[in-house]
Design a protein around this motif. Sequence first.
Motif, PDB file in Angstrom:
ATOM      1  N   GLU A   5       2.408   9.528  -5.672  1.00 25.46           N
ATOM      2  CA  GLU A   5       3.013  10.821  -5.348  1.00 25.46           C
ATOM      3  C   GLU A   5       4.082  11.201  -6.374  1.00 25.46           C
ATOM      4  O   GLU A   5       4.157  12.349  -6.818  1.00 25.46           O
ATOM      5  N   LYS A  13       0.837  -1.204   0.000  1.00 25.30           N
ATOM      6  CA  LYS A  13       0.000   0.000   0.000  1.00 25.30           C
ATOM      7  C   LYS A  13       0.872   1.254   0.000  1.00 25.30           C
ATOM      8  O   LYS A  13       0.609   2.205  -0.728  1.00 25.30           O
ATOM      9  N   ARG A  14       1.926   1.250   0.810  1.00 19.48           N
ATOM     10  CA  ARG A  14       2.836   2.401   0.878  1.00 19.48           C
ATOM     11  C   ARG A  14       3.538   2.616  -0.458  1.00 19.48           C
ATOM     12  O   ARG A  14       3.726   3.748  -0.904  1.00 19.48           O
ATOM     13  N   ARG A  18       2.334   1.858  -3.437  1.00 21.28           N
ATOM     14  CA  ARG A  18       1.349   2.457  -4.348  1.00 21.28           C
ATOM     15  C   ARG A  18       1.175   3.945  -4.060  1.00 21.28           C
ATOM     16  O   ARG A  18       1.092   4.768  -4.988  1.00 21.28           O
ATOM     17  N   GLU A  19       1.146   4.316  -2.767  1.00 21.88           N
ATOM     18  CA  GLU A  19       1.015   5.735  -2.406  1.00 21.88           C
ATOM     19  C   GLU A  19       2.204   6.541  -2.907  1.00 21.88           C
ATOM     20  O   GLU A  19       2.046   7.637  -3.455  1.00 21.88           O
TER      21      GLU A  19
END
Length: 98
Positions: free
Chosen positions: A82, A74-75, A77-78
């Motif tokens: 960004e 998840k991190r 993908r974030e």
Amino acid sequence: MKAVLLVLVVLLALVATFAVQNPGTIVVRFLTVSVSTSLVVVIALSLVAGVLAGGLARLPAFFRRRSEAAAAAKRIRELEAEVGDLKGKTGGPAPFAP
């Protein structure tokens, strides 16, 4: 993985050898239950119980690693989103000029 498989094969060979060399009948008592059975059956059931207990002991670590991997994905993908936003704001990567 190959080493684990080799150890497992050696362990099973040792258990099988022990079971074949001790073919006697024994009486197993637990609380008020008494069962007459072959020693081979007792050895096989003990091995299965040990494998199951080992597998159950590994479950918490398995679920913890799975949760950590999901959080890391998840991190990632974030951060990729960004980076994409930042590239869009600047017009993409700067061209290389010698």
